[in-house]
Motif scaffolding. Structure first.
Motif, PDB file in Angstrom:
ATOM      1  N   LYS A  88       0.853  -1.187   0.000  1.00 37.32           N
ATOM      2  CA  LYS A  88       0.000   0.000   0.000  1.00 37.32           C
ATOM      3  C   LYS A  88       0.894   1.244   0.000  1.00 37.32           C
ATOM      4  O   LYS A  88       1.862   1.328   0.765  1.00 37.32           O
ATOM      5  N   VAL A  89       0.564   2.215  -0.844  1.00 36.51           N
ATOM      6  CA  VAL A  89       1.330   3.454  -0.942  1.00 36.51           C
ATOM      7  C   VAL A  89       1.046   4.317   0.286  1.00 36.51           C
ATOM      8  O   VAL A  89      -0.114   4.582   0.618  1.00 36.51           O
ATOM      9  N   VAL A  90       2.120   4.759   0.969  1.00 36.03           N
ATOM     10  CA  VAL A  90       1.966   5.636   2.136  1.00 36.03           C
ATOM     11  C   VAL A  90       2.571   7.022   1.899  1.00 36.03           C
ATOM     12  O   VAL A  90       2.291   7.957   2.651  1.00 36.03           O
ATOM     13  N   LYS A  91       3.370   7.150   0.852  1.00 35.69           N
ATOM     14  CA  LYS A  91       4.008   8.439   0.541  1.00 35.69           C
ATOM     15  C   LYS A  91       4.369   8.452  -0.934  1.00 35.69           C
ATOM     16  O   LYS A  91       4.665   7.397  -1.508  1.00 35.69           O
ATOM     17  N   GLN A  92       4.359   9.611  -1.540  1.00 33.78           N
ATOM     18  CA  GLN A  92       4.781   9.725  -2.936  1.00 33.78           C
ATOM     19  C   GLN A  92       5.562  11.004  -3.129  1.00 33.78           C
ATOM     20  O   GLN A  92       5.373  11.982  -2.425  1.00 33.78           O
ATOM     21  N   THR A  93       6.471  10.943  -4.093  1.00 30.35           N
ATOM     22  CA  THR A  93       7.281  12.111  -4.467  1.00 30.35           C
ATOM     23  C   THR A  93       7.324  12.185  -5.978  1.00 30.35           C
ATOM     24  O   THR A  93       7.631  11.173  -6.608  1.00 30.35           O
ATOM     25  N   PRO A  94       7.019  13.301  -6.582  1.00 33.18           N
ATOM     26  CA  PRO A  94       6.550  14.559  -6.016  1.00 33.18           C
ATOM     27  C   PRO A  94       5.127  14.438  -5.466  1.00 33.18           C
ATOM     28  O   PRO A  94       4.413  13.484  -5.755  1.00 33.18           O
ATOM     29  N   ALA A  95       4.741  15.444  -4.709  1.00 32.86           N
ATOM     30  CA  ALA A  95       3.442  15.434  -4.046  1.00 32.86           C
ATOM     31  C   ALA A  95       2.294  15.471  -5.059  1.00 32.86           C
ATOM     32  O   ALA A  95       2.443  15.980  -6.177  1.00 32.86           O
ATOM     33  N   VAL A 100       4.273  18.523 -13.142  1.00 29.64           N
ATOM     34  CA  VAL A 100       5.658  18.159 -13.463  1.00 29.64           C
ATOM     35  C   VAL A 100       5.730  17.586 -14.870  1.00 29.64           C
ATOM     36  O   VAL A 100       4.719  17.198 -15.461  1.00 29.64           O
ATOM     37  N   SER A 101       6.937  17.479 -15.380  1.00 30.23           N
ATOM     38  CA  SER A 101       7.185  16.845 -16.670  1.00 30.23           C
ATOM     39  C   SER A 101       6.796  15.378 -16.583  1.00 30.23           C
ATOM     40  O   SER A 101       7.025  14.727 -15.556  1.00 30.23           O
ATOM     41  N   LYS A 102       6.233  14.845 -17.648  1.00 30.05           N
ATOM     42  CA  LYS A 102       5.870  13.431 -17.667  1.00 30.05           C
ATOM     43  C   LYS A 102       7.102  12.533 -17.650  1.00 30.05           C
ATOM     44  O   LYS A 102       6.990  11.339 -17.413  1.00 30.05           O
ATOM     45  N   ASN A 103       8.288  13.097 -17.882  1.00 30.86           N
ATOM     46  CA  ASN A 103       9.541  12.337 -17.807  1.00 30.86           C
ATOM     47  C   ASN A 103      10.097  12.276 -16.387  1.00 30.86           C
ATOM     48  O   ASN A 103      11.041  11.544 -16.128  1.00 30.86           O
ATOM     49  N   ARG A 104       9.552  13.045 -15.497  1.00 35.96           N
ATOM     50  CA  ARG A 104      10.046  13.130 -14.111  1.00 35.96           C
ATOM     51  C   ARG A 104       9.884  11.790 -13.398  1.00 35.96           C
ATOM     52  O   ARG A 104       8.916  11.071 -13.604  1.00 35.96           O
ATOM     53  N   VAL A 105      10.834  11.466 -12.538  1.00 31.10           N
ATOM     54  CA  VAL A 105      10.747  10.251 -11.737  1.00 31.10           C
ATOM     55  C   VAL A 105       9.657  10.433 -10.681  1.00 31.10           C
ATOM     56  O   VAL A 105       9.641  11.432  -9.959  1.00 31.10           O
ATOM     57  N   ILE A 106       8.752   9.483 -10.614  1.00 31.09           N
ATOM     58  CA  ILE A 106       7.724   9.446  -9.575  1.00 31.09           C
ATOM     59  C   ILE A 106       8.074   8.278  -8.663  1.00 31.09           C
ATOM     60  O   ILE A 106       8.204   7.145  -9.113  1.00 31.09           O
ATOM     61  N   THR A 107       8.260   8.563  -7.375  1.00 33.83           N
ATOM     62  CA  THR A 107       8.610   7.514  -6.416  1.00 33.83           C
ATOM     63  C   THR A 107       7.422   7.227  -5.518  1.00 33.83           C
ATOM     64  O   THR A 107       6.864   8.136  -4.906  1.00 33.83           O
ATOM     65  N   LEU A 108       7.055   5.951  -5.468  1.00 34.11           N
ATOM     66  CA  LEU A 108       6.008   5.485  -4.564  1.00 34.11           C
ATOM     67  C   LEU A 108       6.663   4.772  -3.394  1.00 34.11           C
ATOM     68  O   LEU A 108       7.405   3.813  -3.581  1.00 34.11           O
ATOM     69  N   CYS A 109       6.412   5.250  -2.200  1.00 32.53           N
ATOM     70  CA  CYS A 109       6.961   4.669  -0.987  1.00 32.53           C
ATOM     71  C   CYS A 109       5.828   3.881  -0.339  1.00 32.53           C
ATOM     72  O   CYS A 109       4.787   4.437  -0.005  1.00 32.53           O
ATOM     73  N   SER A 110       6.028   2.571  -0.213  1.00 31.87           N
ATOM     74  CA  SER A 110       4.932   1.687   0.206  1.00 31.87           C
ATOM     75  C   SER A 110       5.336   0.782   1.356  1.00 31.87           C
ATOM     76  O   SER A 110       6.517   0.585   1.634  1.00 31.87           O
ATOM     77  N   VAL A 111       4.318   0.237   2.044  1.00 29.38           N
ATOM     78  CA  VAL A 111       4.505  -0.759   3.096  1.00 29.38           C
ATOM     79  C   VAL A 111       3.608  -1.945   2.774  1.00 29.38           C
ATOM     80  O   VAL A 111       2.597  -1.801   2.094  1.00 29.38           O
ATOM     81  N   LYS A 112       3.970  -3.104   3.302  1.00 35.10           N
ATOM     82  CA  LYS A 112       3.125  -4.289   3.125  1.00 35.10           C
ATOM     83  C   LYS A 112       1.853  -4.122   3.948  1.00 35.10           C
ATOM     84  O   LYS A 112       1.873  -3.490   5.002  1.00 35.10           O
TER      85      LYS A 112
END
Length: 115
Positions: A88-95, A100-112
């Motif tokens: 389950k996603v608990v945080k994401q970057t960018p907010a 943002v550019s569609k090429n930008r890295v999107i990070t999903l920070c998740s926990v089980k």
């Protein structure tokens, strides 16, 4: 090592294989025949994925045109997210909502779900 693809005749292919210079139909050597570079990638608002199933969040981001995705174990145990549906996603970057550019890295920070 760079790879260059040229459309040419069979004789030109033989010359390329032999490592000799080949002229294109316009008489140039093909080095200047590059497509123009797009200076700005398309931008979009980042959807809110916090609280969602990790796999569904990735699917949604891709549906919005974001394909440069990263994932992280937010429990601090540095585990790999092998079965995305168990997370389950608990945080994401960018907010969420940020444009943002569609090429930008999107990070999903998740926990089980079991954490």
């Amino acid at each position: 090592m760079s790879v260059r693809v040229l459309v040419c005749s069979a004789a030109g292919l033989v010359a390329l294989a032999a490592g000799t210079a080949v002229a294109t139909a316009d008489g140039s050597d093909g080095r200047a025949a590059r497509p123009p570079v797009a200076h700005a990638a398309a931008k979009a608002r980042v959807p809110n994925e916090v609280g969602r199933n990790h796999q569904k969040a990735q699917d949604d981001l891709q549906a919005h045109g974001f394909y440069n995705l990263r994932e992280k174990d937010c429990s601090g145990r540095d585990r790999s997210l092998i079965w995305d549906r168990n997370w389950k996603v608990v945080k994401q970057t960018p907010a969420a909502g940020k444009r943002v550019s569609k090429n930008r890295v999107i990070t999903l920070c998740s926990v089980k779900y079991t954490d």
